[in-house]
Design a protein around this motif. Structure first.
Motif, PDB file in Angstrom:
ATOM      1  N   GLY A 164     -16.118 -11.980 -94.272  1.00 19.02           N
ATOM      2  CA  GLY A 164     -16.393 -12.767 -93.080  1.00 19.02           C
ATOM      3  C   GLY A 164     -15.626 -12.131 -91.935  1.00 19.02           C
ATOM      4  N   GLU A 165     -15.817 -12.666 -90.756  1.00 15.58           N
ATOM      5  CA  GLU A 165     -15.145 -12.077 -89.605  1.00 15.58           C
ATOM      6  C   GLU A 165     -13.621 -12.103 -89.767  1.00 15.58           C
ATOM      7  N   ASP A 166     -13.116 -13.233 -90.283  1.00 14.81           N
ATOM      8  CA  ASP A 166     -11.661 -13.366 -90.395  1.00 14.81           C
ATOM      9  C   ASP A 166     -11.187 -13.542 -91.838  1.00 14.81           C
ATOM     10  N   PHE A 167     -12.012 -13.138 -92.796  1.00 15.59           N
ATOM     11  CA  PHE A 167     -11.556 -13.194 -94.197  1.00 15.59           C
ATOM     12  C   PHE A 167     -12.247 -12.135 -95.045  1.00 15.59           C
ATOM     13  N   GLN A 168     -11.608 -11.793 -96.152  1.00 16.69           N
ATOM     14  CA  GLN A 168     -12.230 -10.972 -97.191  1.00 16.69           C
ATOM     15  C   GLN A 168     -11.786 -11.509 -98.556  1.00 16.69           C
ATOM     16  N   VAL A 169     -12.746 -12.023 -99.295  1.00 16.86           N
ATOM     17  CA  VAL A 169     -12.461 -12.532-100.636  1.00 16.86           C
ATOM     18  C   VAL A 169     -12.887 -11.466-101.643  1.00 16.86           C
ATOM     19  N   VAL A 170     -11.914 -10.953-102.378  1.00 15.68           N
ATOM     20  CA  VAL A 170     -12.233  -9.936-103.383  1.00 15.68           C
ATOM     21  C   VAL A 170     -12.277 -10.627-104.742  1.00 15.68           C
ATOM     22  N   LEU A 171     -13.487 -10.962-105.168  1.00 15.00           N
ATOM     23  CA  LEU A 171     -13.648 -11.656-106.445  1.00 15.00           C
ATOM     24  C   LEU A 171     -13.642 -10.656-107.587  1.00 15.00           C
ATOM     25  N   SER A 172     -13.164 -11.091-108.751  1.00 20.23           N
ATOM     26  CA  SER A 172     -13.300 -10.270-109.954  1.00 20.23           C
ATOM     27  C   SER A 172     -13.990 -11.073-111.022  1.00 20.23           C
ATOM     28  N   ASP A 173     -15.089 -10.543-111.516  1.00 21.01           N
ATOM     29  CA  ASP A 173     -15.699 -11.093-112.720  1.00 21.01           C
ATOM     30  C   ASP A 173     -15.064 -10.353-113.893  1.00 21.01           C
ATOM     31  N   THR A 174     -14.786 -11.059-114.959  1.00 18.79           N
ATOM     32  CA  THR A 174     -14.114 -10.419-116.109  1.00 18.79           C
ATOM     33  C   THR A 174     -14.839 -10.787-117.402  1.00 18.79           C
ATOM     34  N   PRO A 175     -14.585 -10.024-118.480  1.00 20.34           N
ATOM     35  CA  PRO A 175     -15.165 -10.397-119.780  1.00 20.34           C
ATOM     36  C   PRO A 175     -14.600 -11.726-120.270  1.00 20.34           C
ATOM     37  N   GLY A 176     -15.392 -12.467-121.029  1.00 19.05           N
ATOM     38  CA  GLY A 176     -14.910 -13.701-121.650  1.00 19.05           C
ATOM     39  C   GLY A 176     -13.784 -13.406-122.628  1.00 19.05           C
ATOM     40  N   ILE A 177     -12.834 -14.345-122.694  1.00 15.74           N
ATOM     41  CA  ILE A 177     -11.639 -14.103-123.520  1.00 15.74           C
ATOM     42  C   ILE A 177     -11.950 -14.291-125.006  1.00 15.74           C
ATOM     43  N   ILE A 178     -11.639 -13.266-125.782  1.00 15.04           N
ATOM     44  CA  ILE A 178     -11.863 -13.303-127.235  1.00 15.04           C
ATOM     45  C   ILE A 178     -10.669 -12.675-127.938  1.00 15.04           C
ATOM     46  N   LYS A 179     -10.609 -12.874-129.251  1.00 19.91           N
ATOM     47  CA  LYS A 179      -9.622 -12.134-130.044  1.00 19.91           C
ATOM     48  C   LYS A 179     -10.242 -10.795-130.377  1.00 19.91           C
ATOM     49  N   PRO A 180      -9.679  -9.702-129.877  1.00 17.78           N
ATOM     50  CA  PRO A 180     -10.341  -8.413-130.077  1.00 17.78           C
ATOM     51  C   PRO A 180     -10.373  -7.982-131.532  1.00 17.78           C
ATOM     52  N   ALA A 181     -11.539  -7.468-131.948  1.00 20.29           N
ATOM     53  CA  ALA A 181     -11.701  -7.005-133.325  1.00 20.29           C
ATOM     54  C   ALA A 181     -11.850  -5.486-133.400  1.00 20.29           C
ATOM     55  N   TYR A 182     -12.181  -4.869-132.272  1.00 19.77           N
ATOM     56  CA  TYR A 182     -12.269  -3.407-132.266  1.00 19.77           C
ATOM     57  C   TYR A 182     -11.880  -2.894-130.881  1.00 19.77           C
ATOM     58  N   GLU A 183     -11.766  -1.561-130.765  1.00 16.67           N
ATOM     59  CA  GLU A 183     -11.198  -0.951-129.553  1.00 16.67           C
ATOM     60  C   GLU A 183     -11.890  -1.384-128.259  1.00 16.67           C
ATOM     61  N   LEU A 184     -13.213  -1.456-128.290  1.00 13.12           N
ATOM     62  CA  LEU A 184     -13.933  -1.852-127.078  1.00 13.12           C
ATOM     63  C   LEU A 184     -13.445  -3.219-126.603  1.00 13.12           C
ATOM     64  N   GLN A 185     -13.324  -4.138-127.552  1.00  8.18           N
ATOM     65  CA  GLN A 185     -12.889  -5.489-127.180  1.00  8.18           C
ATOM     66  C   GLN A 185     -11.430  -5.491-126.710  1.00  8.18           C
ATOM     67  N   GLU A 186     -10.606  -4.614-127.282  1.00  4.11           N
ATOM     68  CA  GLU A 186      -9.219  -4.471-126.800  1.00  4.11           C
ATOM     69  C   GLU A 186      -9.239  -4.102-125.318  1.00  4.11           C
ATOM     70  N   SER A 187     -10.094  -3.157-125.002  1.00  5.87           N
ATOM     71  CA  SER A 187     -10.175  -2.695-123.625  1.00  5.87           C
ATOM     72  C   SER A 187     -10.695  -3.811-122.717  1.00  5.87           C
ATOM     73  N   MET A 188     -11.690  -4.564-123.215  1.00 10.10           N
ATOM     74  CA  MET A 188     -12.213  -5.690-122.433  1.00 10.10           C
ATOM     75  C   MET A 188     -11.092  -6.685-122.122  1.00 10.10           C
ATOM     76  N   MET A 189     -10.240  -6.955-123.102  1.00 15.91           N
ATOM     77  CA  MET A 189      -9.147  -7.911-122.860  1.00 15.91           C
ATOM     78  C   MET A 189      -8.081  -7.313-121.948  1.00 15.91           C
ATOM     79  N   GLY A 190      -8.008  -5.978-121.921  1.00 10.99           N
ATOM     80  CA  GLY A 190      -7.131  -5.308-120.954  1.00 10.99           C
ATOM     81  C   GLY A 190      -7.571  -5.614-119.525  1.00 10.99           C
ATOM     82  N   PHE A 191      -8.885  -5.666-119.316  1.00  9.35           N
ATOM     83  CA  PHE A 191      -9.405  -6.015-117.983  1.00  9.35           C
ATOM     84  C   PHE A 191      -9.003  -7.450-117.617  1.00  9.35           C
TER      85      PHE A 191
END
Ligand code: GTP
Ligand code: MG
Length: 293
Positions: free
Chosen positions: A50-77
């Motif tokens: 907006g003229e006088d604001f900037q909202v930097v939103l972050s969408d993130t992966p849903g929180i899970i108990k990681p079972a493999y490396e990809l999910q570990e990385s997702m939880m890192g995000f």
């Protein structure tokens, strides 16, 4: 005039509607949305200017108990989204009890920064259920302000946004004012193709898939794209392709249509399928696909 800007990070269980909300705020389909859990694998920025604001939103992966490396990385995000937030949006859905991950839940209840608890999907509930759940969450997360919302129908979304603006610190913008996201064009191509795969294939298949766009040539009236759909095993390759290639063709046609809308240009999309054994557990492969954190 004073300018406000900050990071507003959306976290919560899988499938509660985080990506739906981010897209609603931004007004563009930056994040893919499906009815399956673990649709989002990355941290994706959506910037509202907006003229006088900037909202930097972050969408993130849903929180899970990681079972493999990809999910570990997702939880890192997800972890990184806790670290730099100016405002946390903790999203839950009607009927949900609490985060399965206690450590993350404690981070929310002990948060030093403002937490807005968004009780989503209230279009699916009735007044009595809603009142009970608001009461329940008020006890569980006493440090949060609670907003019942429907991200899908846009109910209370504007009110949440106004509250975010109030809470933002005074700051110059972090990104150029015409920037919408931090992700490159190829990312949206990969994600759109992956969304179609989540729609059309069952069980383990979508979770074993990664998409990589190898070529992206923008010409005056057309964008020429070549993307590879990676699977973990030979049998999965056959399933993705389908009888006489019909299943893969459907993915290609649907993805192309969406991408033409997204880019506002004609797209030529070439898709092929490759086996990349156990890419989900391979650090080097994961780094190549942008899961490095
Ligand atoms: N009824 C209803 N459904 C919703 C609402 N918001 C989202 N959904 C649906 O919930 C499902 C999941 O939405 P997403 O936005 O992908 O959820 P997410 O939290 O990003 O999911 P992950 O990325 O897997 O963690 C989709 O089918 C959405 O259409 C809502 O307000 N009401
Ligand atoms: Mg998502």
């Amino acid at each position: 005039m004073n300018h406000k800007a900050g990071f507003v990070n959306i976290i919560g269980n899988p499938n509660v509607g985080k990506s739906t909300l981010m897209n609603a705020f931004v007004g563009e389909k930056l994040s893919i949305i499906t009815s399956k859990a673990q649709t989002t694998r990355h941290r994706i920025l959506g910037i509202v200017n907006g003229e006088d604001f900037q909202v930097v939103l972050s969408d993130t992966p849903g929180i899970i108990k990681p079972a493999y490396e990809l999910q570990e990385s997702m939880m890192g995000f997800v972890k990184s989204a806790f670290e730099d937030a100016d405002v946390l949006l903790y999203m839950v859905e009607i009927g949900e009890q609490e985060l399965k991950d206690e450590a993350f839940f404690n981070k929310i209840t002990n948060s030093q920064i403002p937490v807005l608890l968004l009780l989503n999907k209230i279009d699916k509930s009735n007044q009595q259920q809603l009142e009970e759940q608001v009461q329940n969450w008020a006890e569980k997360v006493p440090n949060a302000e609670i907003f019942p919302i429907s991200a899908l129908e846009g109910f209370n979304v504007k009110e949440v946004f106004n509250r975010i603006i109030e809470l933002l610190p005074e700051s110059p913008p972090f990104y150029p004012k015409d920037q919408l996201t931090d992700k490159p064009e190829r990312f949206f191509i990969n994600e759109t193709i992956r969304e179609k795969i989540l729609f059309h294939y069952k069980k383990e298949i979508p979770y074993a898939v990664e998409v990589d766009t190898e070529e992206f040539f923008e010409e005056e009236t057309i964008i020429r794209v070549r993307s590879v759909i990676m699977v973990e095993r030979e049998t999965q390759k056959g399933i993705i392709i389908g009888h006489k290639g019909s299943a893969l063709k459907r993915v290609g046609v649907e993805a192309r249509k969406d991408l033409e809308t997204f880019f506002g240009k004609q797209i030529h999309l070439e898709l092929y399928v490759k086996v990349n054994k156990n890419w989900r557990s391979n650090q080097n492969q994961l780094r190549r696909f942008g899961y490095n954190n």
